[in-house]
Design an enzyme around this catalytic site. Structure first.
Site, short mmCIF file in Angstrom:
data_model
loop_
_atom_site.label_atom_id
_atom_site.label_comp_id
_atom_site.label_asym_id
_atom_site.label_seq_id
_atom_site.Cartn_x
_atom_site.Cartn_y
_atom_site.Cartn_z
CB THR A 3 -2.11 2.26 8.64
OG1 THR A 3 -1.32 3.02 7.70
CG2 THR A 3 -3.57 2.31 8.25
N GLY A 4 -0.05 1.48 10.86
CA GLY A 4 1.36 1.18 11.14
C GLY A 4 1.99 2.07 12.19
CB SER A 22 -0.96 0.00 1.19
OG SER A 22 -2.00 -0.92 0.99
#
Length: 323
Positions: free
Chosen positions: A232-233, A81
């Site tokens: 995210t992450g 992504s």
């Protein structure tokens, strides 16, 4: 076996070409300053971390003064992504070329979307049909890495081929390629390896987002601020930087499927970090074919980020390599 680079900014493009050919090379075009010497120590330390991992770890670091460090800078790392940053930039460029606002709306029928992919958008937008702007589709992809939003962007605004072609005007052609959408990779996981890049290619791209003029001022500022909101992450590059006054992190993550042998195809993070003293640095860490779980892969990325931050703040020492 790790492959290592250390150079000043003027040699970045040449270095990328050498690495793409698989050579091992070390050079320093700097002034022999204490910073360059410490960067060499950091390089050795990060290479040791990479070699200790069950899988392949690629690292690229661009400092505020343009000095650049890479470890394992192969162009074979699956982007996953992370390519949604490339996609958003290409989408903005195409709309600007045609004089179209990123606030342009498209009508979406919920039944055409995939309920079995990562898609926070589907949870937030519950109507059977809804209107959504290109801006909000990009926000869903950059902040929450939404796969349905990415697929819609490719279907309605900019193609995979157009994305690949535009990015080749920003970073060297031999450092990356984008061939497939999220929908195609979900159907056949091995296609993830065809959307690939070197760590340095992504570092150069995200650095350009914050240092060069590549889009209209408004659209580029939107991309910048949206990357600062990435949700995210948070256990990767961001983790050792959380709560530090004055530090801002803009980043884009990518997480992969598992291959036939059960290994993680990819686990990535690419970040631009702004320091309170107005310095900045760009750090990209890619983990490929990892024999472990996602939390373990994230811990590798977080440890590399921690060591880089200690280098930037002057608390890194040569003893790091002995840990």
């Amino acid at each position: 076996m790790h492959r290592i680079f250390l150079s000043a900014a003027a040699g970045v493009i040449a270095m990328l070409a050498v690495v793409a050919c698989g050579s091992r090379h070390y050079s320093s075009a700097g002034s022999g300053s204490a910073l360059s010497e410490q960067l060499s120590l950091l390089r050795d330390d990060l290479a040791a971390v990479a070699d200790s991992v069950s899988g392949e770890v690629g690292i690229a670091l661009i400092l505020w003064n343009g000095d650049t460090l890479t470890v394992n800078n192969s162009d074979s790392f699956p982007l996953m992504s992370v390519f949604k940053l490339h996609q958003a930039l290409a989408l903005c460029h195409k709309l600007e070329t045609h004089g179209v606002s990123i606030d342009t709306l498209v009508r979406v029928d919920r039944s055409t979307l995939n309920p079995d992919t990562w898609s926070p958008m589907l949870k937030e937008l519950t109507d059977e049909a809804f209107d959504i702007s290109a801006r909000d589709l990009m926000r869903f992809t950059l902040v929450k890495s939404d796969n349905n939003a990415s697929n819609l962007m490719f279907e309605r605004f900019v193609t995979v081929e157009e994305t690949d072609r535009f990015i080749s005007t920003l970073v060297p052609r031999n450092g990356f390629q984008i061939r497939y959408s999220e929908a195609e990779m979900q159907k056949k996981h091995s296609l993830s390896y065809e959307n690939r890049s070197s760590p340095l290619s992504v570092a150069m791209l995200i650095k350009k987002v914050f240092s060069d003029s590549i889009l209209s001022a408004d659209n580029q500022q939107f991309i910048r601020e949206t990357l600062f909101g990435c949700a995210t992450g948070t256990d990767r590059i961001s983790l050792p930087l959380v709560g530090i006054d004055g530090v801002r992190i803009a980043h884009k993550t990518g997480s992969g499927y598992r291959d036939a042998g059960g290994r993680l195809i990819a686990h990535n993070d690419a970040a631009f970090i702004m320091m309170p003293d107005n310095r900045d640095y760009t750090l990209v860490v890619f983990v490929k074919d990892f024999d472990g779980d996602e939390s373990e892969a994230s811990a590798v990325i977080s440890e590399i980020s921690s060591r880089v931050y200690r280098f930037v703040t002057g608390t890194f020492t040569q003893t790091e390599t002995k840990k």
